[in-house]
Write a protein that holds these residues in place. Structure first.
Motif, PDB file in Angstrom:
ATOM      1  N   PHE A  77       0.821  -1.209   0.000  1.00  0.00           N
ATOM      2  CA  PHE A  77       0.000   0.000   0.000  1.00  0.00           C
ATOM      3  C   PHE A  77       0.855   1.260   0.000  1.00  0.00           C
ATOM      4  O   PHE A  77       0.335   2.361  -0.250  1.00  0.00           O
ATOM      5  N   ALA A  78       2.145   1.121   0.286  1.00  0.00           N
ATOM      6  CA  ALA A  78       3.041   2.278   0.206  1.00  0.00           C
ATOM      7  C   ALA A  78       3.129   2.808  -1.217  1.00  0.00           C
ATOM      8  O   ALA A  78       3.446   3.984  -1.441  1.00  0.00           O
ATOM      9  N   ALA A  79       2.851   1.960  -2.192  1.00  0.00           N
ATOM     10  CA  ALA A  79       3.009   2.351  -3.595  1.00  0.00           C
ATOM     11  C   ALA A  79       1.924   3.302  -4.067  1.00  0.00           C
ATOM     12  O   ALA A  79       2.138   4.069  -5.013  1.00  0.00           O
ATOM     13  N   PHE A  80       0.755   3.282  -3.417  1.00  0.00           N
ATOM     14  CA  PHE A  80      -0.382   4.040  -3.930  1.00  0.00           C
ATOM     15  C   PHE A  80      -0.361   5.480  -3.425  1.00  0.00           C
ATOM     16  O   PHE A  80      -0.072   5.735  -2.260  1.00  0.00           O
ATOM     17  N   PRO A  81      -0.689   6.436  -4.287  1.00  0.00           N
ATOM     18  CA  PRO A  81      -0.682   7.848  -3.884  1.00  0.00           C
ATOM     19  C   PRO A  81      -1.715   8.130  -2.800  1.00  0.00           C
ATOM     20  O   PRO A  81      -2.672   7.363  -2.598  1.00  0.00           O
ATOM     21  N   GLU A  82      -1.525   9.225  -2.129  1.00  0.00           N
ATOM     22  CA  GLU A  82      -2.459   9.660  -1.098  1.00  0.00           C
ATOM     23  C   GLU A  82      -3.837   9.891  -1.713  1.00  0.00           C
ATOM     24  O   GLU A  82      -3.981  10.427  -2.802  1.00  0.00           O
ATOM     25  N   ASP A  83      -4.873   9.419  -1.003  1.00  0.00           N
ATOM     26  CA  ASP A  83      -6.271   9.567  -1.423  1.00  0.00           C
ATOM     27  C   ASP A  83      -6.581   8.818  -2.715  1.00  0.00           C
ATOM     28  O   ASP A  83      -7.583   9.105  -3.384  1.00  0.00           O
ATOM     29  N   TYR A  84      -5.758   7.872  -3.083  1.00  0.00           N
ATOM     30  CA  TYR A  84      -5.992   7.094  -4.304  1.00  0.00           C
ATOM     31  C   TYR A  84      -7.076   6.051  -4.043  1.00  0.00           C
ATOM     32  O   TYR A  84      -7.133   5.444  -2.973  1.00  0.00           O
TER      33      TYR A  84
END
Length: 914
Positions: free
Chosen positions: A419-426
């Motif tokens: 989940f670190a890979a996904f942008p904020e609020d994605y």
């Protein structure tokens, strides 16, 4: 980390099974590496069960991670070499033998020496265990299987009720006519967003404002995108306006044409930047009509800058009693009265509560850990003693969150760090993140059900542990979309970096360091501009997020040199024009790639001819287009026997003319456009669980009946089918019911789009699957009330009667009908003017949405449905809108509903604007 090293052992085992001369040249070294890795793995199992890791041990673990990645890179590169040689000729064994003889010294000095160096490093790392005293670190309790817990979509945080009431009173107070900005301020995890949501959704604000909008703000934002989203929420029909809304003078347009003259409530969630507010307020008019803005922020200076005359609302930490109540609620998964607190745990619970410092998020996460512990003094005391608490500047919460991470088994640690890979609020798709886990090898290989079932269980475990939040559930109750709290996301990014698991490139110029940093996995977020030709030969997963209104040419991702990413297992691209790639950028073969996600991309029709994907499992083409007249991919002679999931495009009808008889492992076919004569070829896909096709041919009445017989011959082989979707935008729908199919009792979701065959007109209940959970009908053209039939479906929980599905004037829901219906949506039923609900109908219904039913002037007797929790009416008729106002004739029908929302009706709003 022990299980992570296990994947290296698997790679080594595969290589040793290769019956070619290259392997023989280095077999001894590979077997020695295998032996050393087994020793390291056994040691790591012990280390992973310890909790008191100092900096030296952490560094040792990082070195193990680096050497594991190095081994994997050597082996993957070695396998690539074997595949290249095999492809050169059918007589590849003879050619490889000659190549080995000619280049034996090269192999000896190259691969042989590299393996020898690895063996030395592994031996050195293993010997250092005594110096580090790893055996004496101290163990923690074993982790039991997780128990079921409540959903955490909207956690009921104790102590916010009074805050909610106070803020609502401020919003309703009209003694101050100017537009005021109320700031909710507090550290991460205090419940700012939760409180704002409670205020925003409160029925006490119903009718107080002419329009409302909620907008989340990330640390990396695009002002025009934020303004556009607010505009769409104030006036949703503008989202589909042609030509689309442009960036030019967007703030002026929003202020002048959409908010002027209205009393509005705008909530901006998680504002970090004073400059953002200065820009945003230019779009918010002050008409001295008591309009209100709420912002949530961690920054007191942002709050003061937003409105110096309104005191910021600073959230307090929970009291000891409130914290104790929340801890027990989360630990026991139910509300516990104080008099029923277990006496043998009460003292420990108070100490644990005090350690959390009144931070709701810390208490929620800690409660999630306790759900997995035995309810005895020893288990709870061990947890209390092993957490390294530091109560200063919020560090204590980070320790709690870190402890929840350490409590995970290795495969769930890997899943969480992803989940670190996904942008904020994605908006994170539950299905697709689990498919990525499968491609990475994170999902346990042993266990009940398919690997997809086990992947879904991994996601559910993270949800149960309160590490991931479900934002939207699918028809079968699983996670459709999910999110991660900011603090937990920060933890994931930090841990991913420390363990060399994922390198996240956040800043615009960071991506140009990609090659130098040699990341095992890389996530590129808003990385523009990018230097031409950047690549990393060590990277196994590359996730490029270009969401938003970033143009294809400026995304930067199109400049990457994809031919340099030879070891990729996961590749996702967003908003990339792949047709502009030069030949240099294409890779001859991606033999390791298992997940290919191309979202909002422009794809060359021959992509599967230029690339080779021999081990691909998942293709995701959501909202993408193909550079061919018929939007067709050239798949002639392309065979990917490992393919399991194909997600095409519901918007632009992508044709995927695969040789279906050679893809018998397929489990998912979603929204694939197909000519009707090709349907019979799908009969070879006997393992399908989700089957969705878009028929592009225009069928007359007789042809539709005939083709349904052909389609039935296909569906007779798909005995595991649980989801069936048949759509056509032209002519009649080839569907006559599933009664004769072996999957009749297994299908749970049915989506039908197209006109019903004339002789059917009103369907019979026997046509529908016995255990149908969700039904969607579109353009069916039914002339008689379908409710007497549909209400007899005993398992139906969700019903959508969409555009043109019913062309009659009356709907009647009978007593006892729809016994298990929970959600009902009526969309664009243009002739509907009367809806009657009898006493005892829909006894557990909790959600109704009525959209664009312009001839429906009066609500049915909704007071007969006491279970209703939410009613949304979009774009109603004038009469219905007036009837739902304060003194309207329908008010008595909706007083019992906690959340009522009327949107998109404005008799004074002009349709045209500059």
């Amino acid at each position: 980390m022990a299980e992570a090293v296990a994947s290296v052992l698997e790679k080594l085992a595969v290589v040793l099974l290769e019956k070619v001369q290259e392997v023989q040249a280095v077999r001894g070294q590979i077997e020695q590496v295998q032996k050393e890795v087994r020793l390291i793995q056994a040691l790591l199992r012990d280390v992973d069960s310890k909790c008191n890791r100092n900096n030296v041990v952490t560094e040792w673990l990082n070195q193990v991670s680096e050497i594991a990645n190095r081994i994997a890179t050597v082996i993957d590169t070695f396998q690539d070499k074997i595949e290249e040689n095999r492809a050169e000729s059918s007589n590849w064994v003879r050619k490889i033998t000659k190549a080995v003889k000619r280049n034996y010294k090269k192999y000896k000095l190259g691969l042989h020496d590299e393996l020898e160096n690895i063996i030395e490093e592994l031996n050195r790392l293993y010997q250092r265990r005594t110096d580090l005293r790893i055996e004496d670190l101290g163990a923690i309790d074993d982790v039991d299987d997780p128990e079921a817990c409540d959903d955490v979509d909207d956690p009921e945080v104790v102590g916010l009720e009074d805050d909610q009431a106070k803020i609502i009173e401020q919003l309703k107070d009209r003694s101050i006519s100017r537009c005021t900005v109320l700031s909710i301020v507090g550290t991460g995890g205090l419940g700012k967003t939760t409180l704002a949501q409670k205020v925003y959704n409160s029925d006490k604000l119903e009718g107080q404002f002419d329009c409302r909008a909620w907008q989340s703000i990330s640390q990396t934002y695009n002002l025009n995108e934020l303004l556009r989203e607010i505009l769409y929420k104030v006036k949703p029909q503008m989202k589909n306006k042609n030509p689309p809304v442009t960036d030019r003078d967007l703030s002026v347009k929003l202020k002048k044409y959409f908010l002027s003259g209205k009393r509005y409530l705008i909530i901006l969630d998680d504002v970090w930047d004073i400059d953002l507010w200065e820009e945003m307020k230019r779009a918010l008019p002050d008409m001295y009509n008591a309009s209100r803005v709420i912002i949530t922020t961690r920054m007191l200076d942002v709050a003061k800058a937003a409105d110096c005359n309104t005191k910021p609302y600073q959230l307090r930490y929970l009291s000891d009693d409130e914290g104790l109540a929340l801890l027990f609620k989360k630990a026991f998964q139910q509300h516990v009265q104080p008099e029923k607190y277990p006496t043998h745990l009460l003292d420990l619970a108070k100490r644990l509560t005090k350690k959390c410092g009144g931070l709701p998020l810390a208490l929620i996460v800690l409660g999630g850990i306790l759900t997995r512990r035995d309810r005895n003094y020893t288990a709870w005391n061990t947890l209390y003693e092993t957490i390294d608490w530091h109560d200063k500047d919020g560090i204590h919460c980070s320790q709690v969150l870190a402890r929840s991470y350490e409590d995970l088994p290795q495969h769930l640690k890997d899943c969480f760090l992803y989940f670190a890979a996904f942008p904020e609020d994605y908006e994170i798709s539950g299905v697709h993140v689990t498919r990525m886990w499968m491609a990475e090898g994170f999902v346990p290989k042993n266990g009940a059900g398919t690997i997809e079932d086990r992947a879904e269980k991994c996601l559910e475990e993270l949800v149960q542990r309160c590490l991931i939040q479900v934002t939207k559930k699918s028809w079968n109750g699983y996670c459709r979309y999910c999110s991660i709290h900011d603090l937990l996301r920060d933890l994931a990014i930090r841990k991913a970096k420390d363990e060399n698991f994922f390198t996240v490139f956040l800043k615009e110029n960071d991506v140009n360091n990609l090659a130098a940093s040699k990341p095992c996995r890389a996530a590129l977020q808003f990385c523009t501009p990018t230097e031409d030709g950047i690549y990393s030969e060590n990277t196994r997963s590359l996730l490029c997020f270009g969401f938003g209104r970033i143009s294809f040419n400026n995304s930067g991702f199109g400049l990457l040199n994809y031919s340099g990413f030879g070891l990729l297992q996961v590749l996702t691209l967003e908003r990339v024009n792949m047709t502009t790639f030069t030949r240099r950028q294409w890779l001859k073969g991606l033999i390791h790639l298992r997940y290919l996600g191309l979202r909002d991309c422009f794809i060359p029709h021959d992509i599967f001819k230029q690339f080779s994907f021999p081990n691909l499992e998942t293709i995701d083409l959501y909202r993408s287009k193909v550079d061919s007249a018929e939007n067709t991919l050239d798949l002639c002679d392309v065979v990917i026997p490992t393919l399991r999931h194909v997600y095409a495009n519901n918007y632009s009808e992508i044709h995927l003319p695969l040789e279906w008889d050679k893809h018998t492992n397929l489990q998912t076919i979603m929204d694939v456009a197909i000519h009707i004569e090709s349907v019979v070829e799908l009969g070879f896909c006997i393992n399908l669980r989700k089957f969705g096709i878009i028929i592009v041919d225009k069928l007359d009445n007789g042809r539709a009946i005939k083709e349904w017989q052909n389609l039935k011959s296909v569906l007779k082989n798909t005995v595991q089918l649980v989801y069936l979707s048949i759509k056509t935008r032209r002519g009649f729908l080839p569907f006559g019911g599933t009664k004769e199919l072996p999957c009749h009792e297994k299908i749970q979701k049915l989506n039908l789009k197209g006109k019903w065959e004339r002789n059917i007109c009103v369907p019979s209940v026997e046509m529908f699957p016995t255990n149908l959970t969700k039904l969607q009908l579109n353009y069916s053209g039914l002339q008689e009330d379908p409710m007497p039939i549909l209400e007899r479906l005993q398992s139906l929980r969700i019903l959508h009667l969409n555009d043109g599905s019913y062309v009659g004037t009356k709907l009647i829901c009978s007593t006892g009908g729809f016994p298990n219906l929970e959600k009902l949506k009526l969309y664009a039923l243009h002739e509907l003017h009367h809806w009657d609900i009898k006493e005892g109908a829909m006894p557990i219904l909790h959600y109704i949405k009525i959209y664009y039913c312009k001839k429906l002037h009066v609500l049915p007797d909704l007071q007969k449905v006491q279970t209703l929790q939410e009613l949304t009416v979009d774009d109603p008729s004038r009469e219905l809108w007036e009837g739902m106002q304060m003194q309207g004739k329908d008010v008595h029908k909706i007083k019992h509903i906690p959340y009522v929302r009327i949107r998109d009706y404005d008799p004074q709003q002009e349709d045209e604007w500059d």
